[in-house]
Design a protein around this motif. Structure first.
Motif, short mmCIF file in Angstrom:
data_model
loop_
_atom_site.label_atom_id
_atom_site.label_comp_id
_atom_site.label_asym_id
_atom_site.label_seq_id
_atom_site.Cartn_x
_atom_site.Cartn_y
_atom_site.Cartn_z
N PRO A 15 0.81 -1.23 0.00
CA PRO A 15 0.00 0.00 0.00
C PRO A 15 0.84 1.27 0.00
N MET A 18 2.18 1.69 -3.49
CA MET A 18 1.08 2.01 -4.40
C MET A 18 0.67 3.47 -4.31
N GLN A 19 0.58 3.99 -3.10
CA GLN A 19 0.15 5.40 -2.96
C GLN A 19 1.21 6.35 -3.47
N THR A 85 -4.15 1.59 1.30
CA THR A 85 -3.70 2.51 0.24
C THR A 85 -4.51 3.80 0.26
#
Length: 208
Positions: A15, A18-19, A85
């Protein structure tokens, strides 16, 4: 030990990465906003297609930078990573979907709207079919007496996954067009009429 490492990677490391990727994509694109005027004092039900969800936190923050929105996220194993996320991107979560935890999610969602917080839902999630509208969004709108605001994001350059939702990942260094339509209510419509209206409005600026 292996299980702990696997859990750490799944709900912490992935996460976070991903962010960072999502933020990089957003920052490297030009942005164009097509936002209707919306009463800042009235809570709304934010609706967007599952395949367009990646950039929607920024769409919402541009509309209401100081407000709280909670997204309904599946209790499926992938839901935990998504929850972590979107938390990095300033979005809260309500766990549940039409296939699991639906009643609990419905109650929690109505409570949030009554507390003047916004909620977000993907009517075709978590499993589709693509561009379908499940009953849940209509039930939420009727029971809360809140209006629905349709969100879309159309990038000029993007990758499109081969998943059921044809998930869209914008490419860097293009343009992101953000759309928010004027909120509408479905309180006087029958279930199928309401679902048809929601789908019609959501398809106006959708990516095929």
């Amino acid at each position: 030990m292996k299980k702990r490492i696997k859990t750490f990677v799944a709900i912490k490391l992935i996460p976070f990465i991903m962010q960072l990727i999502v933020r990089f994509i957003y920052l490297t694109n030009k942005k164009v906003y097509h936002h209707a005027k919306i009463d800042p004092k009235e809570p709304i039900i934010v609706a967007f297609w599952h395949g367009e969800l990646l950039m929607q936190p920024f769409n919402y923050q541009k509309l209401r930078p100081n407000s709280l929105v909670k997204a309904i996220i599946s209790q499926h194993k992938d839901g935990e990573a998504i929850t972590r996320t979107v938390e990095y991107l300033g979005i809260g979560s309500i766990r549940g979907s039409s296939s699991k935890g639906g009643a609990k999610a419905l109650i929690s969602t109505i409570k949030e709207l009554k507390a003047k917080n916004d909620v977000a839902i993907t009517p075709d999630g978590p499993r589709g079919p693509r561009f379908s509208v499940a009953d849940g969004i209509v039930a939420i709108a009727k029971k809360s007496n809140c209006k629905i605001a349709v969100f879309n994001c159309k990038p000029t350059k993007y990758w499109q996954m081969k998943s059921w939702d044809k998930f869209v990942v914008p490419k860097p260094f293009g343009t992101l067009e953000f759309f928010i339509q004027e909120p509408f209510d479905v309180k006087d419509l029958e279930l199928e009429e309401a679902k048809a209206l929601i789908r019609e409005k959501m398809l106006i600026n959708a990516i095929n």
